[in-house]
Design a protein around this motif. Structure first.
Motif, mmCIF file in Angstrom:
data_model
loop_
_atom_site.group_PDB
_atom_site.id
_atom_site.type_symbol
_atom_site.label_atom_id
_atom_site.label_comp_id
_atom_site.label_asym_id
_atom_site.label_seq_id
_atom_site.Cartn_x
_atom_site.Cartn_y
_atom_site.Cartn_z
ATOM 1 N N ARG A 92 0.845 -1.200 0.000
ATOM 2 C CA ARG A 92 0.000 0.000 0.000
ATOM 3 C C ARG A 92 0.878 1.247 0.000
ATOM 4 O O ARG A 92 1.880 1.317 0.715
ATOM 5 N N GLU A 93 0.487 2.231 -0.799
ATOM 6 C CA GLU A 93 1.181 3.513 -0.805
ATOM 7 C C GLU A 93 0.333 4.607 -0.168
ATOM 8 O O GLU A 93 0.747 5.763 -0.116
ATOM 9 N N ASP A 94 -0.852 4.221 0.316
ATOM 10 C CA ASP A 94 -1.799 5.205 0.833
ATOM 11 C C ASP A 94 -2.131 4.991 2.306
ATOM 12 O O ASP A 94 -3.130 5.512 2.798
ATOM 13 N N VAL A 95 -1.308 4.225 3.015
ATOM 14 C CA VAL A 95 -1.524 4.035 4.448
ATOM 15 C C VAL A 95 -0.240 4.407 5.181
ATOM 16 O O VAL A 95 0.867 4.268 4.635
ATOM 17 N N PRO A 96 -0.339 4.895 6.414
ATOM 18 C CA PRO A 96 0.864 5.284 7.154
ATOM 19 C C PRO A 96 1.661 4.065 7.613
ATOM 20 O O PRO A 96 1.097 3.011 7.909
ATOM 21 N N ALA A 97 2.969 4.227 7.641
ATOM 22 C CA ALA A 97 3.834 3.171 8.162
ATOM 23 C C ALA A 97 3.683 3.093 9.676
ATOM 24 O O ALA A 97 3.396 4.092 10.337
ATOM 25 N N LEU A 108 8.587 -2.361 1.678
ATOM 26 C CA LEU A 108 9.325 -2.809 0.500
ATOM 27 C C LEU A 108 9.837 -1.555 -0.196
ATOM 28 O O LEU A 108 9.047 -0.699 -0.603
ATOM 29 N N ILE A 109 11.153 -1.451 -0.332
ATOM 30 C CA ILE A 109 11.753 -0.261 -0.935
ATOM 31 C C ILE A 109 11.802 -0.452 -2.446
ATOM 32 O O ILE A 109 12.722 -1.065 -2.984
ATOM 33 N N GLY A 169 7.320 11.441 10.902
ATOM 34 C CA GLY A 169 6.446 12.025 9.898
ATOM 35 C C GLY A 169 5.988 10.945 8.943
ATOM 36 O O GLY A 169 5.452 9.922 9.357
ATOM 37 N N LYS A 170 6.239 11.138 7.649
ATOM 38 C CA LYS A 170 5.903 10.124 6.658
ATOM 39 C C LYS A 170 7.082 9.204 6.355
ATOM 40 O O LYS A 170 6.923 8.203 5.649
ATOM 41 N N SER A 201 9.198 8.465 2.328
ATOM 42 C CA SER A 201 7.901 7.853 2.022
ATOM 43 C C SER A 201 7.721 7.575 0.534
ATOM 44 O O SER A 201 7.048 6.608 0.158
ATOM 45 N N ARG A 202 8.314 8.387 -0.322
ATOM 46 C CA ARG A 202 8.158 8.178 -1.765
ATOM 47 C C ARG A 202 8.943 6.970 -2.272
ATOM 48 O O ARG A 202 8.783 6.559 -3.422
#
Length: 225
Positions: free
Chosen positions: A71-76, A83-84, A108-109, A121-122
């Motif tokens: 998922r790219e839309d949930v917080p860690a 997965l990088i 933060g993100k 995060s990106r």
């Protein structure tokens, strides 16, 4: 794929199953060294026997016996995995394509992993436990070729891997570090304490109960490459 296209860290399909390349040996007959993502079984193949896959948002697969969804839309979250997929490390950080890393803290993100890498995060997908609704199962290239017997084996894979981890350690045992997907071999045993090639020293009990060390194989079995 052509050999020049194969890179360390790539996700590829081999024998219909998802693998990750960990090394390329251009002069070897089977030049692509990889492990099967679902259970870390190592294998070697020719470049023309694999096909590339680039992981995406909402892809789902098994990682060491457990199902995850990217998922790219949930917080860690602390203690979870990432997965990088788009690595862009700063000069003090050490990670590369498609590395699995465990989160030590969240800023933060961004996250700091247990390997003390700061990952933006990106650069990563959050690995959410379970198969999310609407996800795309990428464990197999062609799910129509997966037998009922194989599906049953996958369903109990996590238990099977835990059973393998309960084996009394011996010299030559190779363990997977789930924090960084590196491997380490038992090089010495003194009483109830084992020493790994990384320098880590653990008691039998601690090694078996640790959530970041899992048994893979013994080099005497002929599986070591």
């Amino acid at each position: 794929m052509k050999l020049l296209q194969v890179r360390k860290g790539q996700f590829v399909y081999y024998n219909n199953e998802l693998h990750k390349v960990y090394s390329v040996k251009p002069l070897a007959k089977k030049s692509v060294l990889m492990f099967r993502v679902k259970d870390m079984e190592q294998v070697a193949s020719r470049a023309d026997e694999v096909s590339l896959y680039k992981p995406k948002h909402m892809d789902s697969f098994m990682f060491f016996g457990e199902r995850y969804t990217l998922r790219e839309d949930v917080p860690a979250e602390e203690g979870g995995y990432i997965l990088i997929a788009k690595p862009d490390p700063d000069y003090m950080d050490h990670y590369s394509l498609n590395e699995f890393e465990k989160i030590e803290s969240v800023e933060g993100k961004n996250v700091i992993t247990t390997r003390q890498n700061t990952v933006k995060s990106r650069e990563f997908f959050v690995m959410v436990p379970g198969e999310e609704q609407g996800s795309n199962d990428i464990a197999y290239f062609d799910k129509g070729k997966v037998s009922a017997e194989q599906q049953q084996h996958d369903a109990q894979l996590a238990d099977d891997l835990r059973d393998r981890s309960s084996i009394r350690p011996s010299i030559g045992d190779v363990y997977l570090n789930l924090d960084n997907t590196g491997t380490a071999m038992v090089v010495a045993i003194m009483g109830e304490e084992v020493t790994l090639g990384t320098g880590d020293k653990l008691t039998f009990h601690d090694l078996h109960k640790a959530d970041n060390w899992s048994y893979l194989y013994n080099v005497a079995d002929g599986d070591f490459r």
